[in-house]
Design a protein around this motif. Structure first.
Motif, mmCIF file in Angstrom:
data_model
loop_
_atom_site.group_PDB
_atom_site.id
_atom_site.type_symbol
_atom_site.label_atom_id
_atom_site.label_comp_id
_atom_site.label_asym_id
_atom_site.label_seq_id
_atom_site.Cartn_x
_atom_site.Cartn_y
_atom_site.Cartn_z
ATOM 1 N N HIS A 230 57.267 23.642 101.851
ATOM 2 C CA HIS A 230 56.435 23.692 103.056
ATOM 3 C C HIS A 230 56.188 22.291 103.624
ATOM 4 C CE1 HIS A 230 55.733 27.942 102.723
ATOM 5 N NE2 HIS A 230 55.289 27.829 101.479
ATOM 6 N N THR A 231 56.179 21.309 102.768
ATOM 7 C CA THR A 231 55.863 19.944 103.225
ATOM 8 C C THR A 231 57.047 19.004 103.124
ATOM 9 O OG1 THR A 231 55.101 19.380 100.990
ATOM 10 C CG2 THR A 231 53.448 20.172 102.555
ATOM 11 N N PHE A 232 58.201 19.522 102.752
ATOM 12 C CA PHE A 232 59.355 18.668 102.492
ATOM 13 C C PHE A 232 60.575 19.222 103.218
ATOM 14 C CE2 PHE A 232 63.133 17.793 99.873
ATOM 15 C CZ PHE A 232 63.098 16.408 99.855
ATOM 16 N N PHE A 233 61.095 18.465 104.169
ATOM 17 C CA PHE A 233 62.307 18.884 104.867
ATOM 18 C C PHE A 233 63.518 18.617 103.982
ATOM 19 C CE2 PHE A 233 59.439 18.242 108.461
ATOM 20 C CZ PHE A 233 59.698 19.384 109.208
ATOM 21 N N SER A 234 64.430 19.580 103.981
ATOM 22 C CA SER A 234 65.622 19.419 103.153
ATOM 23 C C SER A 234 66.525 18.339 103.743
ATOM 24 C CB SER A 234 66.388 20.740 103.074
ATOM 25 O OG SER A 234 66.984 21.026 104.331
ATOM 26 N N SER B 211 55.449 32.598 98.240
ATOM 27 C CA SER B 211 54.375 31.985 97.459
ATOM 28 C C SER B 211 53.159 32.887 97.495
ATOM 29 C CB SER B 211 54.032 30.599 98.027
ATOM 30 O OG SER B 211 55.123 29.716 97.856
ATOM 31 N N ILE B 212 52.638 33.208 96.322
ATOM 32 C CA ILE B 212 51.466 34.076 96.208
ATOM 33 C C ILE B 212 50.317 33.263 95.628
ATOM 34 C CG2 ILE B 212 50.522 36.153 95.134
ATOM 35 C CD1 ILE B 212 53.364 37.239 94.979
ATOM 36 N N PRO B 213 49.181 33.150 96.345
ATOM 37 C CA PRO B 213 48.042 32.381 95.827
ATOM 38 C C PRO B 213 47.466 33.033 94.574
ATOM 39 C CG PRO B 213 47.832 32.778 98.191
ATOM 40 C CD PRO B 213 48.933 33.669 97.697
ATOM 41 N N THR B 214 47.193 32.222 93.556
ATOM 42 C CA THR B 214 46.550 32.693 92.331
ATOM 43 C C THR B 214 45.431 31.723 91.961
ATOM 44 O OG1 THR B 214 48.012 31.444 90.860
ATOM 45 C CG2 THR B 214 48.753 33.634 91.533
ATOM 46 N N SER B 215 44.688 32.062 90.917
ATOM 47 C CA SER B 215 43.595 31.186 90.480
ATOM 48 C C SER B 215 44.109 29.846 89.986
ATOM 49 C CB SER B 215 42.788 31.867 89.368
ATOM 50 O OG SER B 215 43.644 32.187 88.269
ATOM 51 N N ASN B 216 45.360 29.796 89.564
ATOM 52 C CA ASN B 216 45.957 28.553 89.073
ATOM 53 C C ASN B 216 46.825 27.863 90.122
ATOM 54 O OD1 ASN B 216 44.857 28.930 86.479
ATOM 55 N ND2 ASN B 216 46.548 30.304 85.911
ATOM 56 N N GLY B 217 46.710 28.295 91.383
ATOM 57 C CA GLY B 217 47.536 27.734 92.439
ATOM 58 C C GLY B 217 48.561 28.744 92.914
ATOM 59 N N ASP B 218 49.439 28.305 93.806
ATOM 60 C CA ASP B 218 50.461 29.204 94.346
ATOM 61 C C ASP B 218 51.533 29.498 93.302
ATOM 62 O OD1 ASP B 218 49.073 29.174 96.664
ATOM 63 O OD2 ASP B 218 50.447 27.854 97.753
ATOM 64 N N THR B 219 51.932 30.756 93.239
ATOM 65 C CA THR B 219 53.019 31.178 92.346
ATOM 66 C C THR B 219 54.218 31.574 93.194
ATOM 67 O OG1 THR B 219 51.454 31.978 90.679
ATOM 68 C CG2 THR B 219 53.719 32.816 90.559
ATOM 69 N N ARG B 220 55.376 31.019 92.877
ATOM 70 C CA ARG B 220 56.594 31.289 93.643
ATOM 71 C C ARG B 220 57.289 32.510 93.032
ATOM 72 N NH1 ARG B 220 61.978 28.767 93.930
ATOM 73 N NH2 ARG B 220 62.644 28.635 96.104
ATOM 74 N N THR B 221 57.446 33.537 93.857
ATOM 75 C CA THR B 221 57.984 34.815 93.372
ATOM 76 C C THR B 221 59.265 35.168 94.125
ATOM 77 O OG1 THR B 221 55.745 35.597 92.895
ATOM 78 C CG2 THR B 221 57.488 37.255 92.991
ATOM 79 N N ALA B 222 60.287 35.600 93.373
ATOM 80 C CA ALA B 222 61.568 35.997 93.974
ATOM 81 C C ALA B 222 61.544 37.487 94.321
ATOM 82 C CB ALA B 222 62.703 35.693 93.010
ATOM 83 N N TYR B 223 62.278 37.837 95.371
ATOM 84 C CA TYR B 223 62.391 39.255 95.738
ATOM 85 C C TYR B 223 63.655 39.441 96.579
ATOM 86 C CZ TYR B 223 60.942 38.070 100.498
ATOM 87 O OH TYR B 223 60.888 37.552 101.764
#
Length: 756
Positions: free
Chosen positions: A552-556, A690-702
């Motif tokens: 989100h903050t880094f351009f490829s 990215s799914i927000p959790t209590s420990n920060g964002d979790t990156r989930t594949a689908y």
């Protein structure tokens, strides 16, 4: 200045008229004529006053050179500052005068004058010396009644008696021999002096002065006694020196030349109990002031020093912005230079710091900013030292800082703090210098805002106002995590070498690649237009090989390449020229990934009603060429095509741009014919969220079930799942199969919900 040899500038006074840069030789010549023509019955006292570094000693040296050449007088230079004790000044003064008088081929008259001067000095200082030495040894010698008696004898009578009693005392007091031995040696020396004084006592002090008067009156040339650095003396030394001059103003053919800073001496005399200005007026008969230095003369000398530095440091010349320099000097730097010493001090250390930061092929700093910062380091050191504490604010890079009224007040407060740390005379110039160096703060003072291209230009020019560059000016080196300008210069040099450019770029990690390409955006205007076809090929090749990781903050790096290419193409005003450059480059070095991005961006602009990079004909030609290349690559090696991490984009483009309906889907039906290829296909359409959790964002594949349905059909996907469940799979294969099952389950749930 030699390129391989660092030479510091010095602020020593010049010694010869030929070194005069300020047109003061005429003044020195006239002063020399005034001294040599003085033949009178009384002394002449001349003062040459000026501020610290104004050139008093240089004028003195040129005057003495002129007097030496014309043999106009005999010169005695005496620097009282070199003598620590007040009691030594008078003795040292007359000793130096007598030594010079008979130094070179003395006549009989010179020898006699030197002899009388020494006799005069002894008579003036004998009493003082006896008292001083007695006070020094009294605590030791008074420990014995015998020594006390010996001292009493010395006070009363002859040198012979004193010697006998002293030797007896030393013999009797053997227990304190080390101390008394030194006392005895002093007494023996003093006995010899007293013997000479006994002879001198035959003449009164007035008679000795009369002898001096006669000998001086008979001289054909005056004596010039030069007293320099009077403003460095302590209060007591200053008082003693001026009293000495005042006491001997009646000597004939003697000229005193006194050099000092007037206000300093006046204050010192006032501390000694005199009215400083009035006291000087009574002593000095001919006051001179050092001629003022014109601003143009001083600037000419300063610029010659700076030019010498730049001549020896070619890296600094490459990006030296004369317009920026003119603004910086006129608005901020000029007031810091009031005399030659300021120029010499500044140029000396500047040369050293330029050497540290010159880089290998290009400078690692902005020369103008370094020149300005050196002004603060030399003339406002507390301001300079405080600036790193406010780096983020000065460079406008504080996290979460907004350009609002609260931040405006905070900026003003910090600038006021930095200005107030400067010496009083330099406060206005310090404020102007800070504003010139940090345009990042212009929004505060002039409500001026700068767009990203200008900020990129600051970065390329290594301006101190950039957060990524600021530390170089203080650490005097390139931090390990920073990109040196020499590396960017190397990439810029290789911009017409497609393979070499890409090969160098891929030696870095993705985030470093992205940073390099971002910095090169500021150099786009320097890429050679006459070699545009090769430059475009280079960027196509780079886009094909660089990393594609982003956040989100880094351009490829790939996105950076695309932007770099678009900016370069925009240097050509005609869209048709841009189109042909890309088509020509693509034919030479096909880059599917860059062509995909260019087409997607241009069509998106057109849908919004904006003007794209290409003309209509060129866009259609590029699209056709791209689709044909995708088709050839896909059909020639389906396994390699499916292994490409961008295969999903290419298959979608076959659906979108091909004249054949759903050509991408048709290719999948024809070529995804094995479990391995199915897993490659499914992996290509895997997305992440990215799914927000209590420990920060979790990156989930689908995997989207609608995509699977469109590209292959869910019935066929289900068949592949059944087949794969009976085959041993690796970790990656199992993960992909699990995602496909989840997609099918979601489809089933959605279908059930729709029916209900």
């Amino acid at each position: 200045m030699n390129h391989d040899e660092l030479r510091f500038a010095h602020d020593r006074p010049i010694a010869r008229q030929q070194d005069d840069l300020l047109d003061r030789a005429d003044f020195a010549q006239r002063l020399a004529w005034a001294v040599s023509s003085w033949q009178n019955q009384e002394s002449l006292v001349i003062s040459l006053t000026g501020s610290w570094g104004s050139g008093k000693s240089s004028i003195k040296n040129m005057t003495l050179e002129q007097l030496t050449n014309n043999q106009g007088c005999q010169v005695i230079e005496f620097n009282p500052w070199q003598w620590a004790g007040q009691e030594k000044l008078s003795s040292a003064f007359f000793e130096e005068v007598s030594r010079v008088v008979q130094r070179h081929d003395p006549t009989e008259a010179d020898k006699e004058l030197a002899k009388v001067l020494r006799r005069y000095e002894r008579r003036l200082n004998a009493g003082v010396n006896v008292l001083n030495q007695t006070a020094k040894w009294a605590p030791i010698l008074l420990g014995s009644a015998l020594v006390t008696t010996a001292l009493g004898t010395v006070a009363e009578g002859t040198a012979a008696q004193m010697t006998i009693w002293t030797l007896s005392a030393v013999s009797w007091l053997g227990s304190i021999a080390p101390w008394l031995k030194q006392g005895a040696e002093w007494c023996l020396r003093k006995s010899n002096i007293l013997e000479q004084q006994a002879k001198d006592n035959e003449l009164t002090l007035s008679q000795i002065r009369a002898q001096l008067q006669q000998l001086l009156s008979d001289r054909q040339q005056p004596l010039l006694i030069v007293l320099d650095d009077l403003d460095r003396l302590s209060t007591e030394q200053l008082k003693a020196m001026f009293q000495l001059v005042k006491a001997h103003m009646d000597f004939a053919n003697v000229v005193f030349l006194l050099l000092f800073q007037r206000d300093t001496v006046e204050q010192g005399l006032e501390r000694a109990g005199f009215d400083g200005a009035d006291y000087l007026e009574k002593i000095i008969q001919v006051p001179f002031s050092v001629p003022a230095i014109s601003g143009s003369q001083l600037e000419e000398i300063l610029f010659s020093r700076l030019n010498a530095i730049l001549d020896s440091e070619p890296q600094l010349q490459q990006r030296f912005d004369k317009t920026y320099w003119a603004e910086m000097f006129q608005r901020g730097m000029r007031p810091f230079f009031g005399n030659l010493r300021h120029v010499y001090r500044y140029a000396s250390t500047l040369a050293f710091h330029c050497r540290l930061l010159r880089g290998t092929e290009v400078a690692e700093i902005n020369a103008v900013d370094l020149f300005a910062l050196e002004c603060l380091r030399i003339f406002a050191p507390e301001t300079y030292a405080e600036m790193p504490r406010h780096k983020m604010l000065l460079t406008g890079s504080e996290p979460y800082a907004r350009q609002n009224e609260a931040q405006r007040n905070r900026v003003i407060e910090v600038i006021d703090l930095l200005v107030n740390l400067a010496p009083m005379p330099h406060k206005p110039a310090t404020r102007r210098l800070l504003k010139e160096m940090f345009p990042t703060l212009d929004w505060v003072f002039t409500n001026t805002h700068y767009d990203q291209p200008i900020q990129l230009r600051w970065l390329i020019d290594s301006r101190v106002c950039c957060e990524k560059v600021f530390d170089r000016y203080y650490e005097m080196s390139i931090p390990a995590q920073e990109l040196p300008n020499s590396l960017l210069h190397e990439f810029s040099r290789r911009i017409t070498e497609p393979e070499n450019f890409a090969a160098l770029l891929v030696t870095f990690e993705d985030n470093r690649q992205s940073e390099i390409l971002q910095r090169l955006l500021g150099l786009v205007d320097e890429f050679p237009l006459e070699q545009s076809a090769t430059v475009v090929q280079t960027l196509l090749r780079a886009g094909e090989r660089v990393g594609r990781r982003m956040s989100h903050t880094f351009f490829s790096p790939r996105e950076r390449v695309l932007r770099l290419l678009r900016l370069f193409l925009k240097r050509h005003e005609q869209e048709s020229v841009r189109s042909q450059l890309v088509i020509q480059a693509f034919n030479a070095l096909p880059s599917l990934v860059v062509a995909h991005d260019l087409l997607a961006a241009d069509y998106a602009l057109r849908r919004r009603g904006d003007i794209g990079i290409f003309d209509d004909l060129g866009l259609e030609q590029l699209k056709s060429l791209y689709i044909a290349t995708v088709r050839d690559v896909a059909d020639s090696d389906p396994d390699a095509f499916l292994a490409d991490e961008d295969v999903a984009s290419y298959l979608n483009d076959l659906n979108r741009y091909s004249e054949t309906d759903n050509e991408g889907r048709g290719w999948v039906v024809r070529h995804v014919t094995s479990p391995t290829r199915f897993l490659q296909f499914a992996r290509a359409y895997t997305s992440f969220q990215s799914i927000p959790t209590s420990n920060g964002d979790t990156r989930t594949a689908y995997i989207s079930h609608s995509t699977l349905e469109y590209m292959m059909g869910l019935t066929r996907v289900s068949e592949w799942v059944v087949q794969l469940e009976s085959i041993p799979l690796s970790g990656a294969g199992l993960e992909t199969l699990a995602l496909v099952k989840v997609a099918l389950e979601r489809h089933a749930l959605d279908a059930t919900a729709t029916q209900e």
